[in-house]
Design a protein around this motif. Structure first.
Motif, PDB file in Angstrom:
ATOM      1  N   GLU A 199      16.737  -0.471 -31.967  1.00  0.00           N
ATOM      2  CA  GLU A 199      16.519  -1.923 -31.884  1.00  0.00           C
ATOM      3  C   GLU A 199      15.039  -2.238 -31.664  1.00  0.00           C
ATOM      4  O   GLU A 199      14.522  -3.228 -32.202  1.00  0.00           O
ATOM      5  CB  GLU A 199      17.367  -2.520 -30.762  1.00  0.00           C
ATOM      6  CG  GLU A 199      17.454  -4.040 -30.783  1.00  0.00           C
ATOM      7  CD  GLU A 199      18.149  -4.588 -32.025  1.00  0.00           C
ATOM      8  OE1 GLU A 199      17.816  -5.723 -32.422  1.00  0.00           O
ATOM      9  OE2 GLU A 199      19.006  -3.883 -32.594  1.00  0.00           O
ATOM     10  N   ASN A 229      26.102   0.817 -28.414  1.00  0.00           N
ATOM     11  CA  ASN A 229      26.421   0.305 -27.078  1.00  0.00           C
ATOM     12  C   ASN A 229      27.912   0.451 -26.764  1.00  0.00           C
ATOM     13  O   ASN A 229      28.299   0.812 -25.645  1.00  0.00           O
ATOM     14  CB  ASN A 229      26.010  -1.166 -26.957  1.00  0.00           C
ATOM     15  CG  ASN A 229      24.548  -1.324 -26.580  1.00  0.00           C
ATOM     16  OD1 ASN A 229      23.927  -0.408 -26.062  1.00  0.00           O
ATOM     17  ND2 ASN A 229      23.983  -2.500 -26.854  1.00  0.00           N
ATOM     18  N   LEU A 240      20.637  -7.075 -26.692  1.00  0.00           N
ATOM     19  CA  LEU A 240      21.212  -5.762 -26.998  1.00  0.00           C
ATOM     20  C   LEU A 240      20.422  -4.645 -26.313  1.00  0.00           C
ATOM     21  O   LEU A 240      21.002  -3.688 -25.798  1.00  0.00           O
ATOM     22  CB  LEU A 240      21.231  -5.537 -28.514  1.00  0.00           C
ATOM     23  CG  LEU A 240      22.269  -6.324 -29.314  1.00  0.00           C
ATOM     24  CD1 LEU A 240      22.093  -6.072 -30.797  1.00  0.00           C
ATOM     25  CD2 LEU A 240      23.681  -5.944 -28.875  1.00  0.00           C
ATOM     26  N   THR A 275      25.042  -2.466 -31.769  1.00  0.00           N
ATOM     27  CA  THR A 275      26.298  -2.756 -31.080  1.00  0.00           C
ATOM     28  C   THR A 275      27.230  -1.556 -31.107  1.00  0.00           C
ATOM     29  O   THR A 275      27.930  -1.273 -30.123  1.00  0.00           O
ATOM     30  CB  THR A 275      27.015  -3.962 -31.730  1.00  0.00           C
ATOM     31  OG1 THR A 275      26.138  -5.081 -31.718  1.00  0.00           O
ATOM     32  CG2 THR A 275      28.278  -4.323 -30.962  1.00  0.00           C
ATOM     33  N   LYS A 313      21.265  -4.697 -22.649  1.00  0.00           N
ATOM     34  CA  LYS A 313      22.599  -4.131 -22.410  1.00  0.00           C
ATOM     35  C   LYS A 313      22.554  -2.603 -22.431  1.00  0.00           C
ATOM     36  O   LYS A 313      23.168  -1.935 -21.579  1.00  0.00           O
ATOM     37  CB  LYS A 313      23.567  -4.643 -23.480  1.00  0.00           C
ATOM     38  CG  LYS A 313      25.029  -4.377 -23.183  1.00  0.00           C
ATOM     39  CD  LYS A 313      25.906  -5.119 -24.187  1.00  0.00           C
ATOM     40  CE  LYS A 313      27.378  -4.984 -23.818  1.00  0.00           C
ATOM     41  NZ  LYS A 313      28.238  -5.743 -24.764  1.00  0.00           N
TER      42      LYS A 313
END
Length: 321
Positions: free
Chosen positions: A69, A43, A79, A40, A82
């Motif tokens: 990931e 991102n 995730l 996160t 994204k």
């Protein structure tokens, strides 16, 4: 209680919302240093880089996010999706639509989020437009047009359509091509398609008389009022055009031969008639003439009123007893 990494992330989020992008990056970098496994943070940093227009930076940091990931025993597909979508968006901004589509495709294999599907569709649309523009070649268009003309003269209208269609793809701004293809559709009694091409021809070149004449020819049997309007527009371009003058006369006669009710119904589709009937002053005059016929003589002394009234009479909207 939030971990130091999450606390740094929250500070980054606040700075991002305040559009303090350099400050936000510092906080996200701090969060990454404290916990380099939380994707996160990467991102979010990618989102800031995107706002700054640093698209290479977006690609770099989000690629790292995908790698981290993907190496986990239990991955979060949302995730990864994204991050891939953000890479795709960065490539789109850089003008590399093929790489953009590649990463959007990767994203939707992970998670088919509505916003990702929407953005992918936009890139696909851009790709098609780029291909369409790249295909334009006026020189090759003229060659295809010549082939279409030859087939038309031979009476091979379906084959002519194929050549005209290719010519249009090569030069979609050439109004003559639509006019020529409309002629083919008319010969094959594909009147709806012919009308579409006439409308496109007129849109591209309003002063090209053939577009109006061909449209009028398609309308004159079933819609003489609209056909007459087309012939009149043609006469506005060339007052001496014999086909347009004959067309107006034919339409007048066709309307004259119709029963009054049908003639009036046809006339209601005429934009000029519609405009007259919407004119507030004419509405008052017509009401007065209906309630007091003797008022007609006074109103008809006005040349403008007399002309409009005559058109209503000719069209069958108003009858004189």
């Amino acid at each position: 209680m939030a971990t130091p990494a999450l606390q740094a992330k929250e500070l980054g989020n606040k700075a991002y919302k305040a559009k303090k992008f350099d400050e936000a990056i510092k906080h996200y970098d701090q969060a990454i240093d404290l916990d380099p496994t939380d994707v996160t943070f990467y991102n979010n940093k990618g989102a800031v880089k995107f706002e700054l227009g640093d698209y290479d930076g977006v690609i770099s940091v989000c690629t790292k996010a995908v790698e981290i990931e993907s190496d986990k025993s239990e991955t979060d597909n949302k995730l990864i999706a994204k991050a891939q979508a953000r890479i795709g968006k960065a490539y789109m901004k850089k003008g590399d639509l093929d790489k953009s589509m590649y990463h959007y495709d990767k994203a939707i294999t992970e998670h088919r989020a509505p916003e990702i599907l929407r953005d992918r569709a936009e890139v696909q649309k851009m790709q098609k437009e780029k291909e369409r523009v790249a295909y334009i070649n006026p020189g090759l268009s003229l060659e295809e047009k010549a082939k279409g003309n030859s087939k038309f003269k031979e009476g091979k209208y379906a084959e002519a359509i194929e050549f005209y269609t290719e010519a249009i793809k090569r030069n979609p701004s050439d109004h003559v091509l639509y006019s020529n293809r409309a002629a083919c559709y008319t010969k094959l009694m594909e009147f709806g398609l012919g009308m579409q091409d006439c409308d496109k021809c007129i849109e591209l070149a309003p002063d090209f008389i053939k577009g109006h004449l061909r449209k009028a020819a398609l309308l004159r049997i079933e819609k003489p009022v609209e056909a007459k309007a087309c012939y009149e527009r043609a006469l506005a371009i060339d007052p001496n055009n014999a086909e347009a003058r004959a067309g107006v006369s034919h339409c007048y006669q066709s309307l004259k031969d119709l029963p009054p009710e049908q003639r009036a119904k046809q006339a209601m589709s005429d934009p000029e008639i519609q405009q007259i009937l919407k004119d507030p002053s004419m509405q008052v005059i017509l009401e007065q003439m209906q309630s007091d016929p003797s008022a007609a003589n006074e109103h008809l002394k006005n040349p403008a009123v007399r002309e409009k009234f005559s058109k209503l009479v000719e069209s069958g909207i108003v009858s004189i007893r």
